[in-house]
Design an enzyme around this catalytic site. Sequence first.
Site, PDB file in Angstrom:
ATOM      1  N   GLY A   1       1.241   4.162  -8.245  1.00 19.13           N
ATOM      2  CA  GLY A   1       0.542   5.345  -7.758  1.00 19.13           C
ATOM      3  C   GLY A   1       1.402   6.582  -7.636  1.00 19.13           C
ATOM      4  N   HIS A   2       2.645   6.409  -7.161  1.00 22.19           N
ATOM      5  CA  HIS A   2       3.397   7.604  -6.772  1.00 22.19           C
ATOM      6  C   HIS A   2       3.937   8.410  -7.942  1.00 22.19           C
ATOM      7  CE1 HIS A   2       7.794   6.484  -7.090  1.00 22.19           C
ATOM      8  NE2 HIS A   2       7.286   5.280  -7.138  1.00 22.19           N
TER       9      HIS A   2
ATOM     10  N   CYS B   1      16.984   6.309  -9.495  1.00 21.71           N
ATOM     11  CA  CYS B   1      17.383   5.067  -8.827  1.00 21.71           C
ATOM     12  C   CYS B   1      18.885   4.846  -8.944  1.00 21.71           C
ATOM     13  CB  CYS B   1      16.659   3.877  -9.427  1.00 21.71           C
ATOM     14  SG  CYS B   1      14.936   4.190  -9.747  1.00 21.71           S
TER      15      CYS B   1
ATOM     16  N   GLN C   1       5.521   5.025 -16.692  1.00 22.60           N
ATOM     17  CA  GLN C   1       5.749   6.405 -17.141  1.00 22.60           C
ATOM     18  C   GLN C   1       4.781   6.849 -18.241  1.00 22.60           C
ATOM     19  OE1 GLN C   1       7.632   8.663 -15.806  1.00 22.60           O
ATOM     20  NE2 GLN C   1       8.907   7.426 -14.449  1.00 22.60           N
TER      21      GLN C   1
ATOM     22  N   THR D   1      -3.203  -9.170   2.888  1.00 21.37           N
ATOM     23  CA  THR D   1      -4.321  -8.254   3.144  1.00 21.37           C
ATOM     24  C   THR D   1      -4.157  -6.993   2.297  1.00 21.37           C
ATOM     25  OG1 THR D   1      -4.482  -9.117   5.372  1.00 21.37           O
ATOM     26  CG2 THR D   1      -5.544  -6.991   4.954  1.00 21.37           C
TER      27      THR D   1
ATOM     28  N   GLY E   1       5.292  -0.271  -8.939  1.00 17.57           N
ATOM     29  CA  GLY E   1       5.796  -0.642 -10.252  1.00 17.57           C
ATOM     30  C   GLY E   1       6.780  -1.796 -10.203  1.00 17.57           C
TER      31      GLY E   1
HETATM   32  C1  LIG Z   1       9.306   4.416 -11.014  1.00 23.23           C
HETATM   33  C2  LIG Z   1       9.345   3.333 -12.039  1.00 23.23           C
HETATM   34  C3  LIG Z   1       9.204   1.983 -11.668  1.00 23.23           C
HETATM   35  C4  LIG Z   1       9.157   1.535 -10.226  1.00 23.23           C
HETATM   36  O1  LIG Z   1       7.947   1.838  -9.603  1.00 23.23           O
HETATM   37  P1  LIG Z   1       7.885   1.808  -7.995  1.00 23.23           P
HETATM   38  O2  LIG Z   1       6.452   2.027  -7.701  1.00 23.23           O
HETATM   39  O3  LIG Z   1       8.769   2.931  -7.539  1.00 23.23           O
HETATM   40  O4  LIG Z   1       8.366   0.478  -7.565  1.00 23.23           O
HETATM   41  C5  LIG Z   1       9.164   1.039 -12.668  1.00 23.23           C
HETATM   42  N1  LIG Z   1       9.262   1.385 -13.960  1.00 23.23           N
HETATM   43  C6  LIG Z   1       9.398   2.661 -14.354  1.00 23.23           C
HETATM   44  C7  LIG Z   1       9.473   2.968 -15.805  1.00 23.23           C
HETATM   45  C8  LIG Z   1       9.452   3.679 -13.407  1.00 23.23           C
HETATM   46  O5  LIG Z   1       9.606   4.934 -13.803  1.00 23.23           O
END
Ligand SMILES: *Cc1c(COP(=O)(O)O)cnc(C)c1O
Length: 379
Positions: free
Chosen positions: A200-201, A325, A179, A237, A71
Amino acid sequence: MDRFYFDHNASTPVSPEVLEALTPALREVYGNASSIHHPGQMAKQRLEAARGQVAQLIHAQPREIVFLSGGTEADNLALFGAVRYHPRERKHVVTTAIEHPAVLAACAQLEREGVSVTRVGVSSDGLVSPGDIRRALRPETVLVSVMHANNELGTVQPLAEIGRIAREAGVLFHSDGVQAVGKLPVDVQALGVDLYSLTGHKIYAPKGAGALYVRQGTRLGAIQFGGHHERDRRPGTENVPGAVGLGAAAQWLSDNLDAETARLRVLRDRLEAGLLQRVPSAVVNCSNAPRTPNTSNVRFEGCDGEALVIALDLRGFAVSSGAACSSGAVEPSHVLTAIGLPPQRARASLRFSLGRSNDAAQVDALIEAVASVASPHAR
Ligand SMILES: *Cc1c(COP(=O)(O)O)cnc(C)c1O
């Protein structure tokens, strides 16, 4: 001790379907997707299949999906890419006060590089007014960036209306959809976005894999330099296993989103009703706004959110105060401040975010645990 996880907006475990797709991808697929030999073409084929799965979930064309690391990178590519493409005299970005740090910190850097940024505020319900976005536009505006769903509150922004405003003004429209994907149906056509970030996570795929939707024909400058991967949008890559995991997660959501979100909504409503009943001082933040079905942000007047997180962790419940964060930072959440909560009330808030592993029994146990740590006699 049983451990119950109620922090799915921070991250999610890898799901069984994703693990099943990942295992052969890690074991058998090792070629470089740019190589013309068989191992390379095997990798290429898996990558393109995953691209199709992600595209299908958000109603995009496969060629409009750029795989990248998550993200944060997607948001950075959208913002810096849009600004860098345009000539010097056209440098203004409109965003909101409640964005994720991936957007807000990128905007702060853009300002240091001479770009002006307008951060539009939100109502006490956590919603951005399309009229405020319209009024913030200037002749030199390059991009509007408004997140789809907020990570702390779950509030869902009126993207389609904002998309129409951006289109009429001839301004690019980006949304951080991290989200929203997996919690709402997402149709990039209906939303009118040119750029849309996902990771993805947060949807049961591995960390370090994400995507940016780039509407066909959208002009973006480069932010990284290297080979011609991902249609020249993202050199390096390709992370084929990461993409395969993201694709499998997207496929599961295409097949199960409606049923799973209906289930989560029932659990979320059960949690809120239980908390309000058991803890008289509890107030659900932004309960009147449209929200993602898994997210609940509740303040417990007179309590300290960080202390509650720790007390609940000792009882086996993982929840969050503010955004993960910024945990550890002493400042109250910028999102809760933006909806008008004074620092003390912002610090008294907890975020519960439900997901696939949660059931009604876990929710009931959580209600009891919160009641025992947040009631006045417990302090
Ligand atoms: C978690 C999150 C991100 C960051 O994504 P990552 O894959 O952890 O870098 C960005 N925006 C929102 C709204 C998020 O909740």
